[in-house]
Scaffold this active site. Structure first.
Site, short mmCIF file in Angstrom:
data_model
loop_
_atom_site.label_atom_id
_atom_site.label_comp_id
_atom_site.label_asym_id
_atom_site.label_seq_id
_atom_site.Cartn_x
_atom_site.Cartn_y
_atom_site.Cartn_z
N GLY A 251 0.78 -1.23 0.00
CA GLY A 251 0.00 0.00 0.00
C GLY A 251 0.80 1.27 0.00
O GLY A 251 0.24 2.36 0.12
N THR A 252 2.13 1.18 -0.16
CA THR A 252 2.95 2.40 -0.11
C THR A 252 3.12 3.06 -1.48
O THR A 252 3.72 4.13 -1.57
CB THR A 252 4.32 2.08 0.48
OG1 THR A 252 4.89 0.95 -0.19
CG2 THR A 252 4.21 1.78 1.97
N GLY A 253 2.65 2.42 -2.56
CA GLY A 253 2.68 3.08 -3.87
C GLY A 253 3.76 2.59 -4.80
O GLY A 253 4.22 3.35 -5.66
N LYS A 254 4.18 1.33 -4.68
CA LYS A 254 5.24 0.82 -5.56
C LYS A 254 4.77 0.74 -7.01
O LYS A 254 5.47 1.17 -7.93
CB LYS A 254 5.70 -0.56 -5.07
CG LYS A 254 6.28 -0.55 -3.65
CD LYS A 254 6.81 -1.91 -3.23
CE LYS A 254 5.68 -2.89 -2.99
NZ LYS A 254 4.83 -2.51 -1.84
N THR A 255 3.58 0.21 -7.22
CA THR A 255 3.03 0.12 -8.58
C THR A 255 2.77 1.51 -9.15
O THR A 255 3.02 1.77 -10.33
CB THR A 255 1.73 -0.70 -8.58
OG1 THR A 255 1.98 -1.98 -8.00
CG2 THR A 255 1.19 -0.86 -9.99
N HIS B 259 -12.67 1.41 32.82
CA HIS B 259 -11.50 0.87 32.11
C HIS B 259 -10.89 1.95 31.20
O HIS B 259 -9.66 2.17 31.24
CB HIS B 259 -11.94 -0.35 31.29
CG HIS B 259 -10.82 -1.02 30.55
ND1 HIS B 259 -10.29 -2.22 30.92
CD2 HIS B 259 -10.14 -0.65 29.43
CE1 HIS B 259 -9.32 -2.57 30.09
NE2 HIS B 259 -9.22 -1.63 29.16
N GLU B 260 -11.72 2.59 30.40
CA GLU B 260 -11.20 3.59 29.46
C GLU B 260 -10.70 4.84 30.19
O GLU B 260 -9.68 5.42 29.79
CB GLU B 260 -12.28 3.97 28.45
CG GLU B 260 -12.75 2.82 27.56
CD GLU B 260 -11.62 2.15 26.81
OE1 GLU B 260 -10.59 2.81 26.54
OE2 GLU B 260 -11.75 0.95 26.51
N HIS C 143 -7.20 4.27 31.37
CA HIS C 143 -6.19 4.56 30.34
C HIS C 143 -5.92 6.06 30.25
O HIS C 143 -4.76 6.50 30.21
CB HIS C 143 -6.67 4.06 28.98
CG HIS C 143 -6.65 2.58 28.81
ND1 HIS C 143 -5.55 1.81 29.10
CD2 HIS C 143 -7.60 1.70 28.37
CE1 HIS C 143 -5.81 0.54 28.84
NE2 HIS C 143 -7.06 0.44 28.40
N ASP D 43 -4.86 -4.98 25.40
CA ASP D 43 -3.89 -4.14 26.14
C ASP D 43 -2.72 -4.99 26.63
O ASP D 43 -1.56 -4.58 26.53
CB ASP D 43 -4.57 -3.48 27.34
CG ASP D 43 -5.73 -2.59 26.93
OD1 ASP D 43 -5.67 -2.03 25.83
OD2 ASP D 43 -6.70 -2.48 27.71
#
Length: 624
Positions: free
Chosen positions: A221-225, A439-440, A443, A516
């Site tokens: 997905g980095t754009g090689k093609t 819980h959140e 964090h 976590d």
């Protein structure tokens, strides 16, 4: 006539001849089969014997043909009618000019009498040969063409050894370096190849040679093609695009034949660019182990030979792309074949912002959109991920009846990519909502009460489709490439603070902390085995990363006893961070209760609201 057209005509002629030979064979078999089915064996008798049979009333049917009489013997009355044609014997005799023949047949009591006239030779030929020939030619042609395409051929029957590369002209690629953002270093390496194709004399005067090949390496997905197409678009030359898997077939030798054909076409159309995507499909390292793929190895050997044999001065450039460079054969990577390795890595902060600008050109953005803020929140995202985020934001804007994409649409798109869509039909019990809220908030509090952490952007207890019952989103203030030991320990403490909040408030633990715990353990293990941040092992590399552009799996490089000691050290780090998280939340329980109550009421709060609630009781907090 060009050599390519000449080769095509020769191929078509060979195909036509093959069709004709096959049609003749099938037609002959067809005629023999039909003849054997329609004609029974007849015994020759004299005309006198025929007359005797008539007198004895042993004749059932007489066929008067052009040159003979065909006589069918009468079957006894007790015989089964259904088996008549299998039981009745046939005889034939010469045709004699007998005016009384008709009367003799009637007098003998023959049940059937018909006169058969032979067709003309032309009609017989058409019925027996021409019509079956054409029918079999058409049917076999369609079948063979279908089979050929399934087996990799594109030019009809018997052509599955030809290459399947798609040729794009510059107007068809429609991509230039202006359409590729966030990969400035890669573009700089490839721009030199484009300049060489445009102005070869500038380089040949000083003695420089065009690189035969460049290998584009990076995560998916980095754009090689896209970069390969941009090179062809900038150079304005033919662009051959195909995948490594296109060479490999079930028949040994087909792949090598396709490689030869590909390079032959490329040299005929030079200057041009040949792009082989996922080259690791044919370029894996050769070995002598059982089960090795002979077809793949022959294809690789042919590719190595062709890359050595062609003249780079003619302007043929080979571009390869892979995200598994470590499995490629060393002979393929040496200078003279792939002279350059171009790293196409995930973009940095500026690169992500530039990519967002490129993909949002055709999207109507509201004045409040801050792409820099979105780039900050998408650390580690590839170009394809960012394109997906922009598209998801546009779809969300349409869904809500907006005329322009707003900042909230882009932020929600980021969350959709990370955690999935909001799952509104999942109804949690009140006790579960309360546990998730604490819980959140645990964090978030651990993040706010430590120095080496990223600020909180959002806290929510709305379930998501990827399994999260809630999450705390952090947004970095700046892009960072290094983490020190204190930052890693604080991050581990933040991961464990959710479970710590459950223990402090409810004196119980739930399954909600599984992700976590996994992240905290991974960080602690990397500290010990890769980063050299453990006093027990000092700076010894105990693990290495395999397939770093894909799953980044860790591979152990130590003895079993050492591995057990690593586990002990990781456990020690986790226990220390766990104790620190519990201590933080126990000393700040009033804030924990207040923010959790507010979160239960609102379900989602922003980082700004969280900090305002925290500042109201700041005098009760102790900074760690």
């Amino acid at each position: 006539m060009s050599s390519e057209n000449k080769n095509s005509n020769q191929s078509d002629m060979k195909t036509l001849i093959s069709f004709m030979i096959m049609a003749v064979i099938f037609t002959s078999i067809f005629n023999i089969f039909v003849s054997s089915m329609t004609m029974r064996k007849a015994t020759e008798i004299t005309y006198t014997q025929f007359l005797t049979m008539l007198e004895k009333k042993q004749v059932d049917m007489v066929e008067i043909q052009a040159d003979r009489l065909l006589i069918t013997e009468k079957v006894p009355d007790e015989a089964n009618v259904t088996g008549y044609y299998n039981m009745a014997k046939q005889y034939y005799t010469g045709l004699v000019n007998d005016p009384e023949l008709t009367n003799r047949i009637i007098k003998a009591g023959a049940t059937q009498y018909r006169e058969v006239q032979n067709n003309s030779p032309i009609v017989s030929f058409l019925a027996s040969w021409a019509l079956p020939f054409l029918l079999i030619y058409v049917v076999s042609g369609l079948i063979l063409r279908s089979v050929s395409k399934k087996m990799g051929g594109v030019g009809g029957p018997m052509s599955f050894g030809k290459n399947t590369a798609k040729i794009y002209a510059q107007k068809e690629t429609g991509v230039t370096f202006a359409d590729v953002a966030g990969q400035e270093e890669a573009k700089e390496s490839l721009r030199e190849i484009v300049d060489f194709l445009h102005q070869p004399q500038k380089y040949t005067e000083i003695g420089a040679k065009l690189p035969k090949g460049a290998l584009l390496v990076g995560p998916p997905g980095t754009g090689k093609t896209l970069l390969a197409k941009a090179v062809a678009g900038e150079a304005n030359v033919p662009f051959y695009s195909l995948s490594g898997s296109d060479f490999v077939e079930m028949f040994v030798g087909v792949g090598a034949s396709r490689v030869r054909d590909l390079f032959k076409q490329a040299l005929e159309n030079a200057p041009c660019i040949v792009f082989i995507d996922e080259i690791d499909a044919i370029g894996k390292s050769r070995d002598n182990q059982m089960g090795s793929n002979d077809e793949r190895e022959q294809t690789l050997n042919q590719l190595l030979s062709e890359m050595d044999g062609f003249d780079a001065s003619k302007g043929v450039v080979i571009l390869g792309a892979t995200n598994r460079p470590e499995v490629l054969d060393k002979a393929l990577l040496r200078p003279g074949r792939f002279d350059r390795r171009v790293i196409v890595d995930k973009p940095d902060l500026k690169g992500r912002e530039d990519i967002l600008k490129v993909h949002s050109k055709e999207v109507k953005l509201n004045h409040d959109v801050d792409l820099h803020q979105i780039a900050l929140g998408t650390s580690g995202a590839a170009g394809a991920d960012l394109a997906n985020i922009v598209n998801e934001a546009a779809l969300r804007a349409v869904r809500f009846g907006k005329k322009k994409v707003e900042q909230c649409d882009l932020m929600e798109a980021v969350e959709i990519i990370i955690a999935g869509q909001e799952k509104k039909d999942r109804i949690m019990t009140e006790s579960e909502r309360k546990i998730v809220a604490y819980h959140e908030v645990g964090h978030a509090l651990a993040t706010a009460l430590q120095k080496n952490t990223q600020p909180v952007q959002k806290i929510t207890i709305v379930p998501r489709t990827m399994g999260a019952l809630g999450y705390t989103m952090q947004m970095p203030e700046e892009e960072k490439y290094l983490m020190n030991k204190e930052e890693i320990l604080d991050q581990i403490t933040t991961y464990l603070a959710g479970r710590a909040a459950e223990e402090v408030i409810f004196h119980m633990v739930t399954t909600g902390a599984s992700n976590d715990i996994e992240k905290a353990t991974e960080l602690a293990r990397n500290m010990v085995a890769q980063y050299g941040m453990s006093e027990r092992f000092d700076m010894v590399g105990l693990e290495s990363v395999q397939n770093k552009y894909l799953d980044g799996r860790n591979v152990r490089q130590c003895a079993e006893t050492t591995s057990a000691e690593i586990d002990e050290e990781v456990l020690r780090i986790i226990k220390e961070c766990h104790k620190k998280a519990i201590s933080l939340l126990e000393n700040n329980q009033p804030a924990l209760h207040k923010i959790a109550t507010f979160l239960l009421e609102k379900e989602t709060i922003t980082g700004q609201e969280f900090m305002e609630l925290l500042k109201q009781r700041e005098e009760n907090f102790e900074k760690y």
